[in-house]
Design an enzyme around this catalytic site. Structure first.
Site, PDB file in Angstrom:
ATOM      1  N   THR A 152     -45.525 -34.475-121.765  1.00  0.00           N
ATOM      2  CA  THR A 152     -44.106 -34.808-121.574  1.00  0.00           C
ATOM      3  C   THR A 152     -43.474 -33.840-120.579  1.00  0.00           C
ATOM      4  OG1 THR A 152     -43.956 -35.669-123.820  1.00  0.00           O
ATOM      5  CG2 THR A 152     -41.888 -34.973-122.813  1.00  0.00           C
ATOM      6  N   GLY A 153     -42.514 -34.350-119.807  1.00  0.00           N
ATOM      7  CA  GLY A 153     -41.789 -33.474-118.877  1.00  0.00           C
ATOM      8  C   GLY A 153     -41.853 -34.018-117.466  1.00  0.00           C
ATOM      9  N   ASP A 187     -51.004 -32.283-119.405  1.00  0.00           N
ATOM     10  CA  ASP A 187     -49.609 -31.948-119.724  1.00  0.00           C
ATOM     11  C   ASP A 187     -49.144 -30.760-118.884  1.00  0.00           C
ATOM     12  OD1 ASP A 187     -47.132 -31.880-120.966  1.00  0.00           O
ATOM     13  OD2 ASP A 187     -47.900 -31.440-122.969  1.00  0.00           O
ATOM     14  N   ALA A 225     -46.439 -27.244-118.478  1.00  0.00           N
ATOM     15  CA  ALA A 225     -46.183 -26.038-119.279  1.00  0.00           C
ATOM     16  C   ALA A 225     -44.929 -25.365-118.746  1.00  0.00           C
ATOM     17  CB  ALA A 225     -47.373 -25.079-119.193  1.00  0.00           C
ATOM     18  N   ASP A 226     -44.279 -24.612-119.625  1.00  0.00           N
ATOM     19  CA  ASP A 226     -43.129 -23.808-119.185  1.00  0.00           C
ATOM     20  C   ASP A 226     -43.596 -22.456-118.661  1.00  0.00           C
ATOM     21  OD1 ASP A 226     -41.010 -25.682-119.907  1.00  0.00           O
ATOM     22  OD2 ASP A 226     -41.811 -25.409-121.921  1.00  0.00           O
ATOM     23  N   GLY A 244     -42.562 -26.816-124.656  1.00  0.00           N
ATOM     24  CA  GLY A 244     -41.494 -27.289-125.532  1.00  0.00           C
ATOM     25  C   GLY A 244     -40.133 -27.305-124.863  1.00  0.00           C
ATOM     26  N   GLY A 245     -40.105 -26.943-123.560  1.00  0.00           N
ATOM     27  CA  GLY A 245     -38.846 -27.051-122.829  1.00  0.00           C
ATOM     28  C   GLY A 245     -38.286 -28.459-122.910  1.00  0.00           C
ATOM     29  N   GLY A 246     -39.194 -29.429-122.994  1.00  0.00           N
ATOM     30  CA  GLY A 246     -38.782 -30.839-123.097  1.00  0.00           C
ATOM     31  C   GLY A 246     -38.728 -31.327-124.536  1.00  0.00           C
ATOM     32  N   GLU A 256     -47.044 -32.783-128.721  1.00  0.00           N
ATOM     33  CA  GLU A 256     -47.966 -32.281-127.686  1.00  0.00           C
ATOM     34  C   GLU A 256     -49.098 -31.491-128.345  1.00  0.00           C
ATOM     35  OE1 GLU A 256     -44.750 -31.803-124.024  1.00  0.00           O
ATOM     36  OE2 GLU A 256     -45.183 -30.086-125.269  1.00  0.00           O
TER      37      GLU A 256
HETATM   38  C1  5RP Z   1     -42.243 -30.568-122.905  1.00  0.00           C
HETATM   39  C2  5RP Z   1     -43.094 -29.529-122.305  1.00  0.00           C
HETATM   40  C3  5RP Z   1     -43.294 -29.575-120.838  1.00  0.00           C
HETATM   41  O1  5RP Z   1     -44.647 -29.631-120.550  1.00  0.00           O
HETATM   42  C4  5RP Z   1     -42.728 -28.337-120.212  1.00  0.00           C
HETATM   43  O2  5RP Z   1     -41.368 -28.230-120.628  1.00  0.00           O
HETATM   44  C5  5RP Z   1     -42.808 -28.368-118.683  1.00  0.00           C
HETATM   45  O3  5RP Z   1     -41.941 -29.338-118.197  1.00  0.00           O
HETATM   46  P1  5RP Z   1     -41.810 -29.628-116.653  1.00  0.00           P
HETATM   47  O4  5RP Z   1     -43.056 -30.290-116.233  1.00  0.00           O
HETATM   48  O5  5RP Z   1     -40.605 -30.554-116.582  1.00  0.00           O
HETATM   49  O6  5RP Z   1     -41.555 -28.329-115.938  1.00  0.00           O
HETATM   50  O7  5RP Z   1     -43.653 -28.686-122.948  1.00  0.00           O
HETATM   51  O8  5RP Z   1     -42.053 -30.355-124.276  1.00  0.00           O
END
Ligand code: 5RP
Length: 225
Positions: A28-29, A81, A83-84, A95-97, A103
């Site tokens: 997600t993200g 996926d 990552a932050d 988990g930023g999203g 996940e």
């Molecule tokens: C969502 C997440 C995302 O992988 C994380 O926040 C990175 O997001 P982005 O690709 O928008 O930088 O963990 O829960």
């Protein structure tokens, strides 16, 4: 290159990890969204996907990709996926999203975790990005006190433009914990997991990434852990 172009580049590179005829795990993200768009172009090569959030499921369906319930899937070879933050051992903050719990579940049943991230996400020590912790709503205050006792500054995530708590796909709340310098991610993951009321912590250290495709101005770097 812009950050979005770097994200697009790693999303394209991740297609090399897709296994023909199989079901793929999808994160997600914004970076995962670029990956879903790439996946849409090769959708006839895969059987379908397991999504880590409602948002991802809806984007996958929008591309005509079949979305499977994890309960109906025996195994997943590859999970892709974002990552932050990610460190040199493959441990991540995610988990930023707000999708960290699903996940983590999809990642836990996947053979290979392919992290896709722009170069800014690679850090020496995890913790500059506030650590998301999903909690049962009635335990939010109690867990906040426990996380503060560990040295963090937890803050309840709110909906954009509102003071109301943000509610996850699972009906949970998110505490974003600032001020942690995470020198031992595996140990901290265990400690936070043991706090009653925690659904999941956004530390992905015990099951970190196996590969990270990192977008840089010089091209996509592949880190293996
Ligand atoms: C969502 C997440 C995302 O992988 C994380 O926040 C990175 O997001 P982005 O690709 O928008 O930088 O963990 O829960």
């Amino acid at each position: 290159m812009t950050q979005d172009e770097l994200k697009q580049a790693v999303a394209r590179a991740a297609i090399d990890y897709v296994v023909d005829g199989e079901i793929i795990g999808v994160g997600t993200g914004s970076t995962a969204n670029f990956f879903i768009d790439e996946l849409g172009k090769i959708k006839e090569r895969i059987k379908g996907a397991v999504a880590s959030s409602e948002a991802t499921a809806s984007r996958l369906r929008g591309h005509g990709i079949a979305v499977f319930d994890l309960n109906d899937v025996e195994s997943i070879s590859v999970y892709v996926d974002g990552a932050d933050e990610i460190d040199a051992s493959g441990a991540m903050i995610k988990g930023g999203g707000a999708a960290l719990t699903r996940e983590k579940i999809v990642a836990s049943v996947s053979g290979k975790f392919v992290c896709i991230a722009d170069g800014s996400k690679l850090v020496e020590t995890l913790g500059t990005f506030p650590l998301p912790v999903e909690v049962i709503p009635m335990a939010a205050a109690a867990v906040t006190r426990r996380l503060a006792a560990l040295g963090g500054q937890p803050r309840l995530r709110t909906r954009a433009g509102s003071t109301d708590a943000f509610v996850t796909d699972n009906g949970g709340y998110i505490l974003d914990v600032a001020g942690l310098s995470i020198v031992d991610p595996v140990a901290l993951e265990t400690t936070i997991n043991q706090i009653v009321g925690v659904i999941a912590v956004g530390l992905f250290a015990q099951r970190g990434a196996d590969v990270c495709l990192l977008g840089t101005g010089e091209g996509v770097r592949t880190l293996r852990f």
